[in-house]
Design an enzyme around this catalytic site. Sequence first.
Site, PDB file in Angstrom:
ATOM      1  N   LYS A 124    -127.528  52.270 -11.524  1.00  0.00           N
ATOM      2  CA  LYS A 124    -128.308  53.467 -11.179  1.00  0.00           C
ATOM      3  C   LYS A 124    -127.360  54.579 -10.747  1.00  0.00           C
ATOM      4  CE  LYS A 124    -130.247  54.891  -7.365  1.00  0.00           C
ATOM      5  NZ  LYS A 124    -129.969  56.328  -7.484  1.00  0.00           N
ATOM      6  N   GLU A 183    -118.244  50.138  -1.081  1.00  0.00           N
ATOM      7  CA  GLU A 183    -117.214  51.159  -0.876  1.00  0.00           C
ATOM      8  C   GLU A 183    -117.914  52.326  -0.206  1.00  0.00           C
ATOM      9  OE1 GLU A 183    -115.336  54.176  -0.940  1.00  0.00           O
ATOM     10  OE2 GLU A 183    -115.358  54.249  -3.125  1.00  0.00           O
ATOM     11  N   CYS A 192    -114.908  60.281  -0.782  1.00  0.00           N
ATOM     12  CA  CYS A 192    -114.976  59.300   0.310  1.00  0.00           C
ATOM     13  C   CYS A 192    -113.641  59.168   1.031  1.00  0.00           C
ATOM     14  CB  CYS A 192    -115.427  57.949  -0.228  1.00  0.00           C
ATOM     15  SG  CYS A 192    -114.467  57.421  -1.640  1.00  0.00           S
ATOM     16  N   GLU A 199    -118.232  61.860   9.231  1.00  0.00           N
ATOM     17  CA  GLU A 199    -117.893  62.295   7.882  1.00  0.00           C
ATOM     18  C   GLU A 199    -118.695  63.561   7.574  1.00  0.00           C
ATOM     19  OE1 GLU A 199    -119.183  59.552   4.818  1.00  0.00           O
ATOM     20  OE2 GLU A 199    -117.275  59.819   3.787  1.00  0.00           O
TER      21      GLU A 199
HETATM   22  P1  NAI Z   1    -126.373  57.683  -0.333  1.00  0.00           P
HETATM   23  O1  NAI Z   1    -125.552  56.586   0.190  1.00  0.00           O
HETATM   24  O2  NAI Z   1    -127.760  57.831   0.175  1.00  0.00           O
HETATM   25  O3  NAI Z   1    -126.479  57.592  -1.935  1.00  0.00           O
HETATM   26  C1  NAI Z   1    -125.616  56.860  -2.761  1.00  0.00           C
HETATM   27  C2  NAI Z   1    -126.436  56.109  -3.809  1.00  0.00           C
HETATM   28  O4  NAI Z   1    -127.262  55.132  -3.170  1.00  0.00           O
HETATM   29  C3  NAI Z   1    -127.391  56.978  -4.615  1.00  0.00           C
HETATM   30  O5  NAI Z   1    -127.421  56.497  -5.938  1.00  0.00           O
HETATM   31  C4  NAI Z   1    -128.728  56.744  -3.932  1.00  0.00           C
HETATM   32  O6  NAI Z   1    -129.830  56.977  -4.765  1.00  0.00           O
HETATM   33  C5  NAI Z   1    -128.627  55.284  -3.549  1.00  0.00           C
HETATM   34  N1  NAI Z   1    -129.457  54.862  -2.413  1.00  0.00           N
HETATM   35  C6  NAI Z   1    -129.944  55.618  -1.389  1.00  0.00           C
HETATM   36  N2  NAI Z   1    -130.651  54.846  -0.532  1.00  0.00           N
HETATM   37  C7  NAI Z   1    -130.604  53.583  -1.014  1.00  0.00           C
HETATM   38  C8  NAI Z   1    -131.119  52.325  -0.568  1.00  0.00           C
HETATM   39  N3  NAI Z   1    -131.816  52.218   0.571  1.00  0.00           N
HETATM   40  N4  NAI Z   1    -130.864  51.228  -1.298  1.00  0.00           N
HETATM   41  C9  NAI Z   1    -130.130  51.305  -2.424  1.00  0.00           C
HETATM   42  N5  NAI Z   1    -129.627  52.466  -2.900  1.00  0.00           N
HETATM   43  C10 NAI Z   1    -129.848  53.591  -2.213  1.00  0.00           C
HETATM   44  O7  NAI Z   1    -125.600  59.018  -0.129  1.00  0.00           O
HETATM   45  P2  NAI Z   1    -126.221  60.486  -0.045  1.00  0.00           P
HETATM   46  O8  NAI Z   1    -127.500  60.539   0.716  1.00  0.00           O
HETATM   47  O9  NAI Z   1    -126.286  61.008  -1.402  1.00  0.00           O
HETATM   48  O10 NAI Z   1    -125.116  61.207   0.823  1.00  0.00           O
HETATM   49  C11 NAI Z   1    -125.164  61.102   2.240  1.00  0.00           C
HETATM   50  C12 NAI Z   1    -123.802  60.997   2.820  1.00  0.00           C
HETATM   51  O11 NAI Z   1    -123.213  59.797   2.365  1.00  0.00           O
HETATM   52  C13 NAI Z   1    -122.845  62.068   2.390  1.00  0.00           C
HETATM   53  O12 NAI Z   1    -122.954  63.222   3.155  1.00  0.00           O
HETATM   54  C14 NAI Z   1    -121.551  61.368   2.610  1.00  0.00           C
HETATM   55  O13 NAI Z   1    -121.207  61.432   3.965  1.00  0.00           O
HETATM   56  C15 NAI Z   1    -121.838  59.939   2.238  1.00  0.00           C
HETATM   57  N6  NAI Z   1    -121.450  59.601   0.854  1.00  0.00           N
HETATM   58  C16 NAI Z   1    -120.336  58.868   0.666  1.00  0.00           C
HETATM   59  C17 NAI Z   1    -119.908  58.600  -0.606  1.00  0.00           C
HETATM   60  C18 NAI Z   1    -118.682  57.813  -0.860  1.00  0.00           C
HETATM   61  O14 NAI Z   1    -118.110  57.935  -1.926  1.00  0.00           O
HETATM   62  N7  NAI Z   1    -118.263  56.977   0.046  1.00  0.00           N
HETATM   63  C19 NAI Z   1    -120.615  59.099  -1.780  1.00  0.00           C
HETATM   64  C20 NAI Z   1    -121.821  59.798  -1.482  1.00  0.00           C
HETATM   65  C21 NAI Z   1    -122.188  60.046  -0.203  1.00  0.00           C
END
Ligand code: NAI
Length: 779
Positions: A190, A263, A297, A392
Amino acid sequence: MTIKEIFETMDYGTAPESSADALAWIVEQGSRFGHFIDGAMTTPGEGFESRNPATDEVLATLTQATQDDVDAAVTAARSVQPGWAALGGKARARYLYALARLVQKHARLLAVLETLDNGKPIRESRDIDVPLVARHFYHHAGLAQLMDSELPGMEPQGVCGQIIPWNFPLLMLAWKVAPALAAGNTVVLKPAEWTSLTALCFADLCRQAGLPRGVVNIVTGDGAVGEMIVNADVDKVAFTGSTEVGRKIRAATAGRDIAQTLELGGKSPYIVFEDADLDSAVEGLVDAIWFNGGQVCCAGSRLLVQEGVAEEFHARLKRRMDNLRVGDPLDKSVDVGAIVDPEQLARIRSLVDRHAGEGEVHRAACAMPDGCFYPPTLISGLSPASALMQDEIFGPVLVSSTFRTPDEAVQLANNTRYGLAASVWSENLNTALDVAPKLAAGVVWVNGSNMFDAAAPFGGVRESGFGREGGWEGLGAYLKAPSGAAPLVRTAAFVGETAEPQDVDRTAKLYIGGKQARPDGGYARNVYDAEGALIGQAPLSNRKDLRNAVEAARGAKAWSGASAHNRAQVIYYIAENLQARADEIAARIDRLTGGSDGADEVVASVDRLFTYGAWADKFDGRVAQAPVRGLAVALREPCGVIGALCPDAHPLLGLVSAMGPALAMGNRVVLVASEPFPLMAAEFMQVLETSDVPAGVVNLLTGSHAELAPVMAKHLDVDAVWSFSDPELAEVVEREGAGNLKRTWVETTARDWMGPAGEGQLFLEAATEVKTVWVPYGA
Ligand code: NAI
């Protein structure tokens, strides 16, 4: 106008990349997308719009997956997985090569599509993201080619659920899909809801490559769809995203026998020593925090600069910031593009605004376009405890603070719950290479930042997650050793009638911090032999005993710094002392277990100790062949404190089998001895006492595994938990360990501890974490 005036007023012109082909591709697909399931696109359904964040224009309409869609994708992946695995690594390699070539062939389309959808500068998607995607498929084609001969007997995990974020949409897909496919898994992936277009374009490439249907399935939608995948019948979940969601996934999969790599976030330090080449360090910082608008990240988002050069460094940095070009991401001369979505922009704004007044704020004096953009920002002079230094921000915002000594730099760098990456800048390699091993980070760049390669393992420690992506180590995360067929069943303790101790030859104690200790609660249980005769009393440890043991282990840090040669000597000495008491201990084992193979168990235990003594200085890291002028050194570091619930059967060999690999790799341990046969701990502590094991390195407890497991899993100072006794404890260990994202190893099938399956690489890998250190070399 004179030539001098022309030079003085000279500025970049715009150099826009055309979006025509990418927009035409979207239109060709009907501008409405379904999912890619079982080799075909489904009819588009109810969904949401995908927008270009730089212009707010709608690019396409995507479908929100339903439970039926996810089920169909998982069913397709499940049905073809055995066939895909059976093709063999070499045949799979051909498909991965084909995908790599197709990525290169369509590089421009993919780069423009990525920039339109995500808002990142075309310079990055064209020169970094897409070439790395191709490199990833090539590298993994190679791993697939070699794996049958190099990793004989390893099996794929099965069906992998993969959930990726929006910051590197296609690159994260490649990081997940390439190793999974190489290893013989099938996937349901996804993409993030804001950035799904390149994944859907990749689906098209899968068809062009003739990839068997069902091997790659892509479903679109928001977090709810992510949850459906996590809850589906998958064998592995690979996730990149926020720590918060990572923790939820960990809890949701607890006890379901699902492999995982997480990650997660970071707040990576960027350390500048006073002897650094300051101009290079400023330029490195541009790559560290303004690459992809800081939505990375492992962004070097926390600048730590040595006091003596802080003023000068900040001055040069501000000058450089003022020259950054922020604007149309499709303009080839733009440095910083759009923020991925207005929602993320609002998040960045609110975090920064909430702490207005803290530190000195410098916003780049460059021209700022209207819309979804945020100016490159520096907030300096912050206290280490400030939320801006700890949380972050995930945007183009750099926070900074100063330090005086290398020790203080390390302390500040590690003062975070994260541990993803770190950069160290110094022209003195002694300084840099002294500091690098002290940093709690999965990746350290010396005089560099944000370097990635398919051959170099990437991943974090602490709340930045666990597991590695890239190289042989990353491939390993998609493989498993064939599991024992028989379920793990508990061994019951013998019972007896005797009320009063008779023939009790010893009052057993616990072993904590190098000393025998009475249990805190003062409770013990009677232990009987096979005939029901009382043979001793074993202390029942409580949470206080466990906490004391962890504290002792935490304090015995020097063991992790001891040379592998020294650790081997101690392990050999334990073996020698065990051997010296072989007959006596063999007889004791037979008495405790009612069996007759005590002598064999002692022989196996001594041999196992020699094996791990041998491994101590031989489980090496490797130098990854990354295409850079430098070395990417993948080192094996100890996890730290490992708590182990030892197997029921084989009371001596169980202790040795958990302790040996952990000690050899430099960990300290808290071992909870066999529950039915706890009295062996009393014998073993005497062996340890005579073997020069430094205090606190090995701690031995006895008692109820069910009572101690949650305490151990929850304890923030325990870095990993191994559960070898009770299959019922898998769930509690994984759930309670989610708090600080502990590494856990829970067994639910029976292991033949006496045979070769009871030792080896699997154990050494579990006892270590990979740290990749990038060092300049040959430049
Ligand atoms: P997120 O962690 O919510 O989203 C990442 C992925 O997980 C997306 O595909 C989302 O649809 C999915 N997702 C969301 N909730 C889920 C759940 N309960 N179970 C399974 N999958 C789920 O990140 P978001 O809201 O886009 O960004 C929020 C913060 O997260 C950012 O401000 C940043 O601090 C951090 N982040 C860190 C990343 C990294 O590379 N370590 C990448 C993106 C965000």
